[in-house]
Write a protein that holds these residues in place. Sequence first.
Motif, PDB file in Angstrom:
ATOM      1  N   THR A   1      33.256 -33.056  19.594  1.00 22.34           N
ATOM      2  CA  THR A   1      32.941 -34.151  18.672  1.00 22.34           C
ATOM      3  C   THR A   1      31.522 -34.656  18.887  1.00 22.34           C
ATOM      4  OG1 THR A   1      35.275 -34.792  18.777  1.00 22.34           O
ATOM      5  CG2 THR A   1      33.753 -36.366  17.793  1.00 22.34           C
ATOM      6  N   ALA A   2      31.102 -34.753  20.139  1.00 25.05           N
ATOM      7  CA  ALA A   2      29.743 -35.213  20.443  1.00 25.05           C
ATOM      8  C   ALA A   2      28.699 -34.274  19.851  1.00 25.05           C
ATOM      9  CB  ALA A   2      29.551 -35.336  21.952  1.00 25.05           C
ATOM     10  N   ILE A   3      28.951 -32.962  19.950  1.00 28.89           N
ATOM     11  CA  ILE A   3      28.021 -31.987  19.373  1.00 28.89           C
ATOM     12  C   ILE A   3      27.945 -32.142  17.860  1.00 28.89           C
ATOM     13  CG2 ILE A   3      27.655 -29.519  18.948  1.00 28.89           C
ATOM     14  CD1 ILE A   3      28.811 -29.014  21.756  1.00 28.89           C
ATOM     15  N   ALA A   4      29.107 -32.321  17.220  1.00 32.89           N
ATOM     16  CA  ALA A   4      29.130 -32.496  15.763  1.00 32.89           C
ATOM     17  C   ALA A   4      28.385 -33.757  15.345  1.00 32.89           C
ATOM     18  CB  ALA A   4      30.572 -32.542  15.274  1.00 32.89           C
ATOM     19  N   ILE A   5      28.583 -34.837  16.097  1.00 31.31           N
ATOM     20  CA  ILE A   5      27.866 -36.082  15.793  1.00 31.31           C
ATOM     21  C   ILE A   5      26.361 -35.865  15.946  1.00 31.31           C
ATOM     22  CG2 ILE A   5      27.401 -38.430  16.635  1.00 31.31           C
ATOM     23  CD1 ILE A   5      30.380 -38.631  17.332  1.00 31.31           C
ATOM     24  N   GLY A   6      25.948 -35.196  17.028  1.00 29.58           N
ATOM     25  CA  GLY A   6      24.526 -34.952  17.264  1.00 29.58           C
ATOM     26  C   GLY A   6      23.890 -34.115  16.179  1.00 29.58           C
ATOM     27  N   GLU A   7      24.593 -33.075  15.731  1.00 34.60           N
ATOM     28  CA  GLU A   7      24.040 -32.213  14.683  1.00 34.60           C
ATOM     29  C   GLU A   7      23.886 -32.967  13.368  1.00 34.60           C
ATOM     30  OE1 GLU A   7      26.644 -28.851  14.559  1.00 34.60           O
ATOM     31  OE2 GLU A   7      25.585 -27.808  16.182  1.00 34.60           O
ATOM     32  N   ASN A   8      24.900 -33.748  13.013  1.00 32.69           N
ATOM     33  CA  ASN A   8      24.809 -34.524  11.774  1.00 32.69           C
ATOM     34  C   ASN A   8      23.768 -35.635  11.890  1.00 32.69           C
ATOM     35  OD1 ASN A   8      27.071 -33.841   9.617  1.00 32.69           O
ATOM     36  ND2 ASN A   8      27.955 -33.499  11.645  1.00 32.69           N
ATOM     37  N   ALA A   9      23.651 -36.233  13.090  1.00 32.04           N
ATOM     38  CA  ALA A   9      22.642 -37.271  13.298  1.00 32.04           C
ATOM     39  C   ALA A   9      21.240 -36.690  13.129  1.00 32.04           C
ATOM     40  CB  ALA A   9      22.797 -37.877  14.690  1.00 32.04           C
ATOM     41  N   ALA A  10      21.028 -35.483  13.632  1.00 31.64           N
ATOM     42  CA  ALA A  10      19.712 -34.845  13.493  1.00 31.64           C
ATOM     43  C   ALA A  10      19.359 -34.669  12.023  1.00 31.64           C
ATOM     44  CB  ALA A  10      19.715 -33.498  14.219  1.00 31.64           C
ATOM     45  N   ASP A  11      20.331 -34.230  11.218  1.00 35.02           N
ATOM     46  CA  ASP A  11      20.072 -34.069   9.788  1.00 35.02           C
ATOM     47  C   ASP A  11      19.731 -35.405   9.132  1.00 35.02           C
ATOM     48  OD1 ASP A  11      20.597 -31.370   9.960  1.00 35.02           O
ATOM     49  OD2 ASP A  11      22.698 -31.556   9.362  1.00 35.02           O
ATOM     50  N   ILE A  12      20.453 -36.452   9.524  1.00 35.26           N
ATOM     51  CA  ILE A  12      20.202 -37.785   8.952  1.00 35.26           C
ATOM     52  C   ILE A  12      18.802 -38.267   9.327  1.00 35.26           C
ATOM     53  CG2 ILE A  12      20.880 -40.208   9.076  1.00 35.26           C
ATOM     54  CD1 ILE A  12      23.792 -39.240   9.383  1.00 35.26           C
ATOM     55  N   PHE A  13      18.430 -38.151  10.590  1.00 32.67           N
ATOM     56  CA  PHE A  13      17.134 -38.644  11.042  1.00 32.67           C
ATOM     57  C   PHE A  13      15.985 -37.849  10.446  1.00 32.67           C
ATOM     58  CE2 PHE A  13      19.468 -39.980  15.165  1.00 32.67           C
ATOM     59  CZ  PHE A  13      20.014 -41.062  14.499  1.00 32.67           C
ATOM     60  N   ILE A  14      16.162 -36.527  10.349  1.00 30.35           N
ATOM     61  CA  ILE A  14      15.118 -35.699   9.739  1.00 30.35           C
ATOM     62  C   ILE A  14      14.897 -36.105   8.280  1.00 30.35           C
ATOM     63  CG2 ILE A  14      14.634 -33.354   8.887  1.00 30.35           C
ATOM     64  CD1 ILE A  14      15.954 -32.330  11.494  1.00 30.35           C
ATOM     65  N   ARG A  15      15.987 -36.360   7.582  1.00 23.57           N
ATOM     66  CA  ARG A  15      15.894 -36.761   6.165  1.00 23.57           C
ATOM     67  C   ARG A  15      15.241 -38.145   6.047  1.00 23.57           C
ATOM     68  NH1 ARG A  15      20.740 -36.123   5.126  1.00 23.57           N
ATOM     69  NH2 ARG A  15      21.506 -38.269   5.280  1.00 23.57           N
ATOM     70  N   GLU A  16      15.656 -39.094   6.886  1.00 19.54           N
ATOM     71  CA  GLU A  16      15.104 -40.456   6.797  1.00 19.54           C
ATOM     72  C   GLU A  16      13.618 -40.513   7.182  1.00 19.54           C
ATOM     73  OE1 GLU A  16      17.550 -43.035   9.133  1.00 19.54           O
ATOM     74  OE2 GLU A  16      19.144 -43.159   7.601  1.00 19.54           O
ATOM     75  N   LEU A  17      13.213 -39.647   8.102  1.00 23.95           N
ATOM     76  CA  LEU A  17      11.810 -39.633   8.529  1.00 23.95           C
ATOM     77  C   LEU A  17      10.932 -38.750   7.687  1.00 23.95           C
ATOM     78  CD1 LEU A  17      12.398 -39.469  12.404  1.00 23.95           C
ATOM     79  CD2 LEU A  17      11.628 -41.449  11.073  1.00 23.95           C
ATOM     80  N   GLY A  18      11.563 -38.099   6.699  1.00 21.59           N
ATOM     81  CA  GLY A  18      10.797 -37.242   5.809  1.00 21.59           C
ATOM     82  C   GLY A  18      10.229 -36.019   6.477  1.00 21.59           C
ATOM     83  N   LEU A  19      10.932 -35.476   7.461  1.00 24.04           N
ATOM     84  CA  LEU A  19      10.415 -34.333   8.229  1.00 24.04           C
ATOM     85  C   LEU A  19      10.997 -33.004   7.751  1.00 24.04           C
ATOM     86  CD1 LEU A  19      10.698 -35.868  11.816  1.00 24.04           C
ATOM     87  CD2 LEU A  19       8.700 -35.794  10.323  1.00 24.04           C
ATOM     88  N   GLY A  20      11.805 -33.024   6.723  1.00 21.87           N
ATOM     89  CA  GLY A  20      12.472 -31.812   6.307  1.00 21.87           C
ATOM     90  C   GLY A  20      11.698 -30.970   5.325  1.00 21.87           C
ATOM     91  N   ASN A  21      10.541 -31.424   4.905  1.00 22.41           N
ATOM     92  CA  ASN A  21       9.768 -30.675   3.895  1.00 22.41           C
ATOM     93  C   ASN A  21       8.859 -29.627   4.553  1.00 22.41           C
ATOM     94  OD1 ASN A  21      10.929 -32.243   1.879  1.00 22.41           O
ATOM     95  ND2 ASN A  21       9.358 -33.858   2.124  1.00 22.41           N
TER      96      ASN A  21
END
Length: 218
Positions: A198-218
């Motif tokens: 569960t911790a790994i799943a939370i971390g992976e989804n958190a990374a996607d959220i933070f990358i999107r919010e910081l605009g680093l996914g482009n």
Amino acid sequence: MDVTGKYRPNESEVDDLGPAFRKLWDSDFKHSPHNPNKPLALMTLINTIHVTDPGLSDVLDFKTGFFSDAQRVDIKKCAWAYNKQRDIVRRMDCYRGEVAAAHPPFAAGSLAACIETEAPLGRDVAPLEYTEHDDAVLEDWLRQHVETTWHSLGTCKMAPLEEGGVVDASLGVYGVEGLNIADMSIPPLNVAANTNNTAIAIGENAADIFIRELGLGN
């Protein structure tokens, strides 16, 4: 040697534990008799943790929540589990008594007091009888000895604010700008798996959220 097993109360035992237990049993356990991920002895903990002063080293006001449910379901089911396992063990061929130091300090004249024996008591030995005083001794002993060997979680659950949630679906903390939480404190309920997964799943989804919010996914 560690020994473990599973036992479900029968309908009569469920009724004896009271209407509050009956309601929870019918809702969460009755219709899943073969689900190994629902151990009855687990408790619902209402943890609270609050700062007391602004300093980083100031002592926190922390309460575990053990046996704090208003309906007393947790203390009742733990007392039931203690009584039931004693009755089961007393019927085993290897039974030769009990180590008193590992049990509540029942009065010497109580039928619930620990005994030593040179031979098995037999498969048909009557269940132990507990008086109201014995019940009080057992409850006090449980409160003094309760602990957890499980991975605690859910102190900052993800849920709507009106439902007691601490973080929203994007891991943001309600009422605090720029603060996100991404660890095992956010699950709203216990998990039926090793918490590492569960911790790994939370971390992976958190990374996607933070990358999107910081605009680093482009």
